[in-house]
Motif scaffolding. Structure first.
Motif, PDB file in Angstrom:
ATOM      1  N   SER A  70       4.639  13.329  -2.733  1.00 30.10           N
ATOM      2  CA  SER A  70       3.567  12.434  -2.251  1.00 30.10           C
ATOM      3  C   SER A  70       2.263  13.195  -2.081  1.00 30.10           C
ATOM      4  O   SER A  70       1.188  12.716  -2.477  1.00 30.10           O
ATOM      5  N   GLY A 105       9.841   7.029   3.114  1.00 31.53           N
ATOM      6  CA  GLY A 105       8.414   7.074   3.450  1.00 31.53           C
ATOM      7  C   GLY A 105       7.534   7.051   2.211  1.00 31.53           C
ATOM      8  O   GLY A 105       6.553   6.308   2.139  1.00 31.53           O
ATOM      9  N   GLU A 108       7.635   3.583   0.658  1.00 32.41           N
ATOM     10  CA  GLU A 108       6.960   2.593   1.507  1.00 32.41           C
ATOM     11  C   GLU A 108       5.442   2.764   1.422  1.00 32.41           C
ATOM     12  O   GLU A 108       4.691   1.790   1.401  1.00 32.41           O
ATOM     13  N   ARG A 109       4.966   4.021   1.322  1.00 31.97           N
ATOM     14  CA  ARG A 109       3.516   4.260   1.213  1.00 31.97           C
ATOM     15  C   ARG A 109       2.990   3.949  -0.180  1.00 31.97           C
ATOM     16  O   ARG A 109       1.796   3.829  -0.379  1.00 31.97           O
ATOM     17  N   HIS A 111       3.306   5.772  -3.173  1.00 34.42           N
ATOM     18  CA  HIS A 111       2.796   6.846  -4.031  1.00 34.42           C
ATOM     19  C   HIS A 111       3.230   6.650  -5.479  1.00 34.42           C
ATOM     20  O   HIS A 111       4.328   6.161  -5.752  1.00 34.42           O
TER      21      HIS A 111
END
Lengths: 291, 87
Positions: A70, A105, A108-109, A111
């Motif tokens: 990420s 994570g 969900e973000r 990237h």
């Protein structure tokens, strides 16, 4: 062909990780940065001061390959280097157990990374301990078959479904028994914008207990029995499935080749267990429409 | 004493200094009369030890081939046999 994944690595003869890494770089090409968590792949490709990778590669911790990927993706974006692709590649332990929080994570973000999980169904690097990807009834050093046990009591964790629940635009299962399928799907995953996930089934000669020449044969049988369905999911919907049709084989054909399932054929009550495993395959065949 | 570069950086592809051919018990050998140049052996080799020749046939790189036998097991024409290494 000049492969970007290089000889001289310390993988066992017939190593599944080496094959998936080779196919991944064939799909990704040279304009990529690869991140690997701890595991066989990391240890055997990068004994310091050497690297088997013909592209930039970085080792993260066991749990955070997706976080490191990420960060690299965000940095490339900030620098305007959108053409460089970021690929994380690690084993089932580093991905679906220890790496779960980080991959959750990253997805969900949102990237723009591709994560390739090489699933050899246990912690091979440390001596074949069970993982969340270990299948039902497999004997491992922490789920040994014996007088009162048929091995691992739990079915495999359905990681592709978990990644689909994150809203990933592209998810696919694949197998090293079908290299062209794998290369095509990894290419597609890299081309799709956003977080994409490839779950690659990879039989391990050492941990599963079969001759080193049989890596591809065992992989094909997992697919042909219905125990490892090959499919693609786009935006949460299954959009393609590899039919097994006439190739369909009984699960015994797959299981009897492997030492980790030997007890099913020698121990009293094994027949009943084989029926349960056949039921798992049959369920997959119906669920994914493999026939 | 080995000096460590900043960041522990290693050169790409530098494992090639490690000749893994010494691990081999069985050596793959081609029967070129049977080979149809399908390239499957080149694709599958986990050690990138199948090298294409100018005539389109292949040869093994015995510096790195670990003798796993995947090429012989998968060859659709049975053009590869595994022969015991004698030393």
């Amino acid at each position: 062909m000049n492969f970007l994944f290089k000889s001289g690595h310390r993988g066992c003869a017939g190593c599944c990780d080496a094959m998936v890494a080779k196919f991944t770089l064939m799909a990704a090409g040279e304009n990529c940065i690869v991140v690997s968590p701890t595991g066989c792949l990391e240890v055997m490709t990068t004994p310091y001061p050497e690297s088997a990778w013909g592209v930039p590669w970085i080792h993260s911790l066991f749990e955070n390959a997706a976080s490191v990927a990420s960060g690299i993706e965000a940095a490339l974006k900030a620098m305007g280097k959108d053409d460089t692709k970021v690929v994380a590649i690690g084993g089932d332990g580093g991905t679906i157990d220890i790496g779960m929080r980080a991959i959750s994570g990253a997805f969900e973000r949102g990237h723009d990374i591709t994560y390739v999980c090489i699933d050899n169904e246990a912690y091979m690097n440390t001596g074949v301990q069970r993982s969340g990807a270990t299948p039902y009834d497999a004997s491992t050093t922490t789920s040994p078959a014996g007088a009162i046990s048929f091995g691992n009591k739990r079915p495999k964790k359905d990681m592709p479904a978990i990644m689909a629940a994150h809203g990933a635009p592209y998810i696919a299962t694949t197998s090293l028994g079908y290299p062209k399928d794998m290369i095509k799907k990894i290419k597609k995953a890299i081309d799709v914008e956003g977080p994409t996930y490839i779950h690659a089934h990879a039989p391990c000669t050492t941990g599963w207990g079969f001759d080193s020449s049989k890596t591809v044969e065992v992989a094909k049988l997992a697919v042909q029995t219905g125990l490892w369905p090959l499919y693609e999911m786009e935006n949460g919907e299954i959009t393609s499935v590899k039919k097994i049709g006439k190739q369909k084989k009984p699960v015994e054909d797959y299981l009897k080749m492997q030492r980790r399932f030997k007890h099913l054929f020698t121990k009293e009550g094994g027949d009943e267990e084989l029926k349960k495993i056949q039921a798992i395959a049959d369920e997959n065949i119906v669920k994914f429409g493999l026939e | 004493m080995m000096s460590i570069r900043v960041g522990g950086v290693c050169d790409p592809g530098s494992t090639r200094i490690n000749k893994t051919g010494g691990w081999r018990t069985f050596r793959p050998v081609y029967d070129y009369d049977k080979c149809v140049k399908c390239k499957l052996c080149e694709l599958l080799c986990p050690d990138m030890s199948v090298l294409e020749r100018e005539d389109g046939y292949f040869q093994f790189d015995y510096d790195f081939c670990k003798g796993c036998g995947i090429c012989a097991n998968e060859c659709p024409k049975g053009a590869i046999s595994m022969v015991l290494e004698e030393k």
